[in-house]
Write a protein that holds these residues in place. Structure first.
Motif, PDB file in Angstrom:
ATOM      1  N   THR A  96       0.853  -1.186   0.000  1.00 46.66           N
ATOM      2  CA  THR A  96       0.000   0.000   0.000  1.00 46.66           C
ATOM      3  C   THR A  96       0.885   1.231   0.000  1.00 46.66           C
ATOM      4  O   THR A  96       1.821   1.330   0.802  1.00 46.66           O
ATOM      5  N   THR A  97       0.613   2.151  -0.911  1.00 49.85           N
ATOM      6  CA  THR A  97       1.371   3.404  -0.994  1.00 49.85           C
ATOM      7  C   THR A  97       0.433   4.561  -0.664  1.00 49.85           C
ATOM      8  O   THR A  97      -0.774   4.380  -0.512  1.00 49.85           O
ATOM      9  N   ILE A  98       0.985   5.744  -0.607  1.00 49.27           N
ATOM     10  CA  ILE A  98       0.190   6.938  -0.300  1.00 49.27           C
ATOM     11  C   ILE A  98      -0.961   7.106  -1.302  1.00 49.27           C
ATOM     12  O   ILE A  98      -2.032   7.594  -0.955  1.00 49.27           O
ATOM     13  N   GLU A  99      -0.751   6.633  -2.542  1.00 53.82           N
ATOM     14  CA  GLU A  99      -1.808   6.751  -3.552  1.00 53.82           C
ATOM     15  C   GLU A  99      -3.010   5.861  -3.222  1.00 53.82           C
ATOM     16  O   GLU A  99      -4.100   6.061  -3.771  1.00 53.82           O
ATOM     17  N   GLY A 100      -2.800   4.887  -2.343  1.00 53.10           N
ATOM     18  CA  GLY A 100      -3.877   3.964  -2.017  1.00 53.10           C
ATOM     19  C   GLY A 100      -4.659   4.348  -0.772  1.00 53.10           C
ATOM     20  O   GLY A 100      -5.527   3.594  -0.324  1.00 53.10           O
ATOM     21  N   LEU A 101      -4.368   5.517  -0.236  1.00 52.56           N
ATOM     22  CA  LEU A 101      -4.948   5.885   1.054  1.00 52.56           C
ATOM     23  C   LEU A 101      -6.325   6.543   0.926  1.00 52.56           C
ATOM     24  O   LEU A 101      -7.229   6.266   1.718  1.00 52.56           O
ATOM     25  N   ALA A 102      -6.475   7.428  -0.050  1.00 52.47           N
ATOM     26  CA  ALA A 102      -7.736   8.152  -0.187  1.00 52.47           C
ATOM     27  C   ALA A 102      -8.823   7.206  -0.682  1.00 52.47           C
ATOM     28  O   ALA A 102      -8.550   6.188  -1.320  1.00 52.47           O
ATOM     29  N   ASP A 103     -10.069   7.555  -0.353  1.00 57.15           N
ATOM     30  CA  ASP A 103     -11.218   6.805  -0.845  1.00 57.15           C
ATOM     31  C   ASP A 103     -11.824   7.620  -1.978  1.00 57.15           C
ATOM     32  O   ASP A 103     -12.635   8.517  -1.756  1.00 57.15           O
ATOM     33  N   GLY A 104     -11.389   7.342  -3.202  1.00 56.79           N
ATOM     34  CA  GLY A 104     -11.805   8.175  -4.336  1.00 56.79           C
ATOM     35  C   GLY A 104     -11.280   9.596  -4.146  1.00 56.79           C
ATOM     36  O   GLY A 104     -10.079   9.794  -3.971  1.00 56.79           O
ATOM     37  N   ASP A 105     -12.180  10.578  -4.142  1.00 55.43           N
ATOM     38  CA  ASP A 105     -11.771  11.967  -3.935  1.00 55.43           C
ATOM     39  C   ASP A 105     -11.736  12.339  -2.457  1.00 55.43           C
ATOM     40  O   ASP A 105     -11.395  13.470  -2.100  1.00 55.43           O
ATOM     41  N   GLU A 106     -12.135  11.390  -1.617  1.00 53.91           N
ATOM     42  CA  GLU A 106     -12.193  11.656  -0.177  1.00 53.91           C
ATOM     43  C   GLU A 106     -10.854  11.317   0.464  1.00 53.91           C
ATOM     44  O   GLU A 106     -10.443  10.144   0.492  1.00 53.91           O
ATOM     45  N   LEU A 107     -10.163  12.335   0.972  1.00 55.37           N
ATOM     46  CA  LEU A 107      -8.863  12.087   1.587  1.00 55.37           C
ATOM     47  C   LEU A 107      -9.007  11.225   2.833  1.00 55.37           C
ATOM     48  O   LEU A 107     -10.042  11.263   3.514  1.00 55.37           O
ATOM     49  N   HIS A 108      -7.971  10.471   3.106  1.00 52.88           N
ATOM     50  CA  HIS A 108      -7.906   9.737   4.371  1.00 52.88           C
ATOM     51  C   HIS A 108      -7.876  10.763   5.516  1.00 52.88           C
ATOM     52  O   HIS A 108      -7.287  11.843   5.372  1.00 52.88           O
ATOM     53  N   PRO A 109      -8.471  10.443   6.653  1.00 56.80           N
ATOM     54  CA  PRO A 109      -8.471  11.407   7.771  1.00 56.80           C
ATOM     55  C   PRO A 109      -7.081  11.921   8.126  1.00 56.80           C
ATOM     56  O   PRO A 109      -6.929  13.090   8.508  1.00 56.80           O
ATOM     57  N   MET A 110      -6.067  11.076   7.986  1.00 60.74           N
ATOM     58  CA  MET A 110      -4.708  11.542   8.317  1.00 60.74           C
ATOM     59  C   MET A 110      -4.216  12.540   7.273  1.00 60.74           C
ATOM     60  O   MET A 110      -3.527  13.509   7.613  1.00 60.74           O
ATOM     61  N   GLN A 111      -4.550  12.311   6.026  1.00 59.76           N
ATOM     62  CA  GLN A 111      -4.174  13.286   4.991  1.00 59.76           C
ATOM     63  C   GLN A 111      -4.831  14.640   5.279  1.00 59.76           C
ATOM     64  O   GLN A 111      -4.202  15.692   5.188  1.00 59.76           O
ATOM     65  N   ARG A 112      -6.134  14.567   5.635  1.00 56.37           N
ATOM     66  CA  ARG A 112      -6.859  15.809   5.949  1.00 56.37           C
ATOM     67  C   ARG A 112      -6.241  16.503   7.162  1.00 56.37           C
ATOM     68  O   ARG A 112      -6.072  17.716   7.190  1.00 56.37           O
ATOM     69  N   ALA A 113      -5.895  15.710   8.156  1.00 56.94           N
ATOM     70  CA  ALA A 113      -5.319  16.286   9.384  1.00 56.94           C
ATOM     71  C   ALA A 113      -3.978  16.963   9.093  1.00 56.94           C
ATOM     72  O   ALA A 113      -3.662  17.994   9.690  1.00 56.94           O
ATOM     73  N   PHE A 114      -3.194  16.398   8.198  1.00 58.89           N
ATOM     74  CA  PHE A 114      -1.919  17.040   7.849  1.00 58.89           C
ATOM     75  C   PHE A 114      -2.177  18.398   7.196  1.00 58.89           C
ATOM     76  O   PHE A 114      -1.484  19.375   7.472  1.00 58.89           O
ATOM     77  N   LEU A 115      -3.212  18.464   6.322  1.00 60.92           N
ATOM     78  CA  LEU A 115      -3.541  19.746   5.697  1.00 60.92           C
ATOM     79  C   LEU A 115      -4.043  20.741   6.734  1.00 60.92           C
ATOM     80  O   LEU A 115      -3.598  21.887   6.781  1.00 60.92           O
ATOM     81  N   GLU A 116      -4.954  20.285   7.571  1.00 61.76           N
ATOM     82  CA  GLU A 116      -5.591  21.198   8.530  1.00 61.76           C
ATOM     83  C   GLU A 116      -4.622  21.695   9.592  1.00 61.76           C
ATOM     84  O   GLU A 116      -4.806  22.776  10.155  1.00 61.76           O
ATOM     85  N   ASN A 117      -3.597  20.881   9.892  1.00 68.14           N
ATOM     86  CA  ASN A 117      -2.645  21.283  10.927  1.00 68.14           C
ATOM     87  C   ASN A 117      -1.346  21.855  10.352  1.00 68.14           C
ATOM     88  O   ASN A 117      -0.405  22.088  11.098  1.00 68.14           O
ATOM     89  N   ASP A 118      -1.314  22.045   9.032  1.00 67.33           N
ATOM     90  CA  ASP A 118      -0.115  22.594   8.398  1.00 67.33           C
ATOM     91  C   ASP A 118       1.111  21.774   8.808  1.00 67.33           C
ATOM     92  O   ASP A 118       2.131  22.319   9.238  1.00 67.33           O
ATOM     93  N   ALA A 119       0.988  20.448   8.664  1.00 68.52           N
ATOM     94  CA  ALA A 119       1.987  19.535   9.209  1.00 68.52           C
ATOM     95  C   ALA A 119       3.149  19.297   8.252  1.00 68.52           C
ATOM     96  O   ALA A 119       3.709  18.206   8.206  1.00 68.52           O
TER      97      ALA A 119
END
Lengths: 171, 330
Positions: free
Chosen positions: A87-110
Motif C-alpha cells: 500500500t502506498t500513499i496513492e492507495g490511502l484516499a477513498d476516491g476523492d475523499e482524503l484519508h483522515p490523516m491526509q486531511r489532518a496534515f492539511l488542517e494542521n499545516d503539518a
C-alpha cells in the motif's frame, strides 16, 4: 528437493516479471532483481507519491505498507515484494475523499516542503493502529523513523493527535 | 548497485543448496543491512537467496522459563511478545531502542546478529579497512573515531558491534542454532561474535553457507529484573555510544547472581565477565558496583576521540545495576 530443480528458480540479472499487489490491484513490473520496491513504484509504475530521500534506510520518506506493516521501500527489493500486498500513499484516499490523516496534515499545516509527508502519513496511520500514539512522547519515539528536514514535528504531532482523538480517544 | 540474481528458498534444505551453489551467494532476510551494503558497494554478493518464506518466525515461551526465537522473527514481534516483555525485559527494551519502527518491522533476529558494523570506514568504500579489504589497514586508529570501541580492539580494527539486542542476548547466555551442510550446531552467543585480532574480516564462527535457524535463551529468574539502558547522541533512532544490559539478585545485601553486558564500547557485544565475578558474593552497594565496573574497563584502550567511553561505560554499568536492584525498568 534437488539442487538442480532449485537452480531453475534463479532469476536475473536481467529483467524479470514481478507480480505485486499494489493498492489492491495486481501489477506486473519488469525489473532486474537489484531494483528496489521504491524504484519499481516510482520509475516503473508511475507511483511517485512514495519519495526517495536517502535511499539507505535512514530517512523514512519511502515508507509504505507491506502486508499492513510499515516498512522502507528503499531497502525492500521489488522481487522480494512479489506475492505481498503493498500500500502506498496513492492507495490511502477513498476516491476523492482524503484519508483522515491526509486531511489532518492539511488542517494542521503539518509540513513545509512536503517531501517527507507521504512517508510521515503512511507511518502516522500505522502509529495509531499500533496503539503507540497515547502521549506526545510516544508519538515522537515511534515516528522517529521519519525525518522532517523542515522540522514540522510539532504540527505533525498535532495532526496525529487530531486523528487519534477523532478515532475515539487515546489509542 | 551491481547486477544481482535472486531466488526464493522453499525450505531450509533448499536455502542451503542455493547458497552453496554460488561462490558469491548470500541469504536475504529483512534486507536492512544486506540491501543497504549492496547499494553502498560494500557487500559483494552476486546472488541473493531470499529466506523470508521459511517457517522460522516463531517466538515461543519454553517450560524452563526460557525463550525460543525463530531466526526470521522480526524485531518488533520479538520485542512485544508477552513472554519476552515479562521474562526478559532487557531483551524487549534493547529491541525497542534499536533502529526505527519501520526497520524493526523488517529486520530479523538472525539478521540482527549478522549485521555489519556501522563503522564509517567500512561503509565509505574507499578508506583503509581491514574488514572490507584485509591488509589495507584501519583508518579509524588515527582518524575520527568518537564512535569506536575501547574493549576487544586490535591494531587491525576498532569497529564497534552495533546491535542492541545482542548485548542482552549475550548477558543471558543465549544460544545461536545454525544448520549447514555439515549438520546442525549450537553456538553460545558470546562465542558467535569474534574479536577482530588479526582477522577482523572474520566476524562469526560460521560459514557463508551456514544458516541461523533460531536463538534459544535459557530460563533464568534473574532476567525478570533486567534493564537495558542506552546512551546516545540522539534520544531515538541512533546507535549507542554506550549501552548496558544488567540484572542483579541480592539476598540480605549480598549479590547472589548478576548479569552485565555492555554495548557501543566493544568490538563485540561485551559480556562483563570480570565485573560479574567481582560482584558475586560481595555487597550490593554503589561502591561495589563502581569497583566492579572499573575492573571490567581496566584494560580498555581509548583513542583520541573515544576515551570518554571508558568513564561513560562504567557509569552506565553502575546505573544499570542500581536500576535493576531498585526495579526501575527504563
Amino acid at each position: 528437493m534437488s539442487t538442480t530443480e532449485s537452480r531453475q528458480d534463479i532469476r536475473g540479472p536481467h529483467c524479470v516479471p514481478v507480480t505485486v499487489e499494489i493498492n489492491g490491484r495486481g501489477r506486473v513490473v519488469d525489473v532486474e532483481p537489484r531494483v528496489s520496491l521504491l524504484d519499481a513504484l516510482r520509475e516503473h509504475l508511475g507511483l511517485t507519491g512514495t519519495k526517495k530521500g536517502c535511499d539507505q534506510g535512514t530517512c523514512g520518506a519511502c515508507t509504505v505498507w507491506v502486508d499492513g506493516r510499515r516498512v522502507l521501500a528503499c531497502l525492500t527489493l521489488a522481487a522480494a515484494a512479489a506475492g505481498h500486498e503493498v500500500t502506498t500513499i496513492e492507495g490511502l484516499a477513498d476516491g476523492d475523499e482524503l484519508h483522515p490523516m491526509q486531511r489532518a496534515f492539511l488542517e494542521n499545516d503539518a509540513f513545509q516542503c512536503g517531501y517527507c509527508t507521504p512517508g510521515q502519513i503512511m507511518s502516522a496511520v500505522k502509529l495509531i493502529e499500533e496503539g503507540n500514539a497515547t502521549t506526545d512522547e510516544d508519538i515522537s519515539e515511534f515516528m522517529s523513523g521519519n525525518i522532517c528536514r523542515c522540522a514540522a514535528y510539532p504540527n505533525i504531532r498535532a495532526a496525529v493527535r487530531q486523528v487519534r482523538d477523532a478515532a475515539g480517544g487515546a489509542a | 548497485m551491481r547486477p544481482l540474481t535472486y531466488s526464493r528458498a522453499r525450505d531450509v534444505d533448499d536455502a542451503l543448496a542455493l547458497v552453496a551453489a554460488g561462490p558469491d551467494s548470500a541469504f536475504l532476510a529483512g534486507g536492512t543491512t544486506e540491501v543497504d551494503l549492496l547499494r553502498a558497494g560494500v557487500s559483494r554478493s552476486g546472488h541473493l537467496v531470499d529466506i523470508n518464506d521459511l517457517p522460522l518466525t516463531a517466538v515461543e515461551d519454553r517450560p524452563d522459563g526460557g525463550l525460543h526465537i525463530g531466526a526470521l522473527a522480526r524485531m518488533n514481534d520479538v520485542a512485544r511478545a508477552p513472554g519476552v516483555v515479562h521474562r526478559f525485559p532487557a531483551i524487549s527494551r534493547a529491541l525497542l531502542q534499536g533502529a526505527s519502527e519501520q526497520l524493526r518491522n523488517m529486520a530479523s533476529l538472525g539478521g540482527n546478529l549478522c549485521q555489519r558494523t556501522r563503522c564509517p570506514y567500512l561503509r565509505d568504500g574507499v578508506s583503509a579497512c581491514n574488514k572490507r579489504e584485509p591488509g589495507t589497514g584501519c583508518a579509524a586508529l588515527d582518524g575520527p573515531n568518537r564512535g569506536h570501541a575501547v574493549l576487544g580492539t586490535s591494531d587491525h580494527c576498532i569497529a564497534t558491534h552495533p546491535s542492541d539486542v545482542a548485548v542482552a542476548l549475550v548477558a543471558f547466555d543465549a544460544v545461536v542454532h545454525t544448520v549447514g551442510a555439515a549438520g546442525a550446531r549450537a553456538i553460545a552467543a558470546d562465542d558467535f561474535f569474534l574479536l577482530p585480532g588479526e582477522t577482523p574480516e572474520i566476524e562469526h564462527p560460521i560459514g557463508r553457507d551456514e544458516l541461523i535457524v533460531g536463538i534459544d535463551v535459557p530460563g533464568t529468574p534473574i532476567a525478570r529484573n533486567s534493564v537495558y539502558l542506552k546512551f546516545r547522541d540522539r534520544q531515538s533512532y541512533e546507535f549507542a555510544l554506550v549501552s548496558v544490559a544488567a540484572a542483579i539478585e541480592v539476598d540480605a545485601g549480598i549479590v547472589t547472581d548478576v548479569r552485565l553486558a555492555l554495548g557501543g564500547v566493544g568490538t563485540k557485544p561485551w559480556r562483563a565477565w570480570r565485573a560479574e565475578a567481582a560482584l558475586v558474593g560481595g555487597p550490593a552497594t554503589e561502591a561495589a558496583f563502581r569497583r566492579a565496573a572499573a575492573v571490567e574497563l581496566a584494560d580498555a584502550v581509548g583513542r583520541e576521540q573515544n576515551a570518554f567511553k571508558i568513564e561513560l561505560a562504567q557509569r552506565a554499568a553502575v546505573r544499570g545495576l542500581n536500576q535493576s536492584l531498585k526495579g526501575i525498568r527504563s
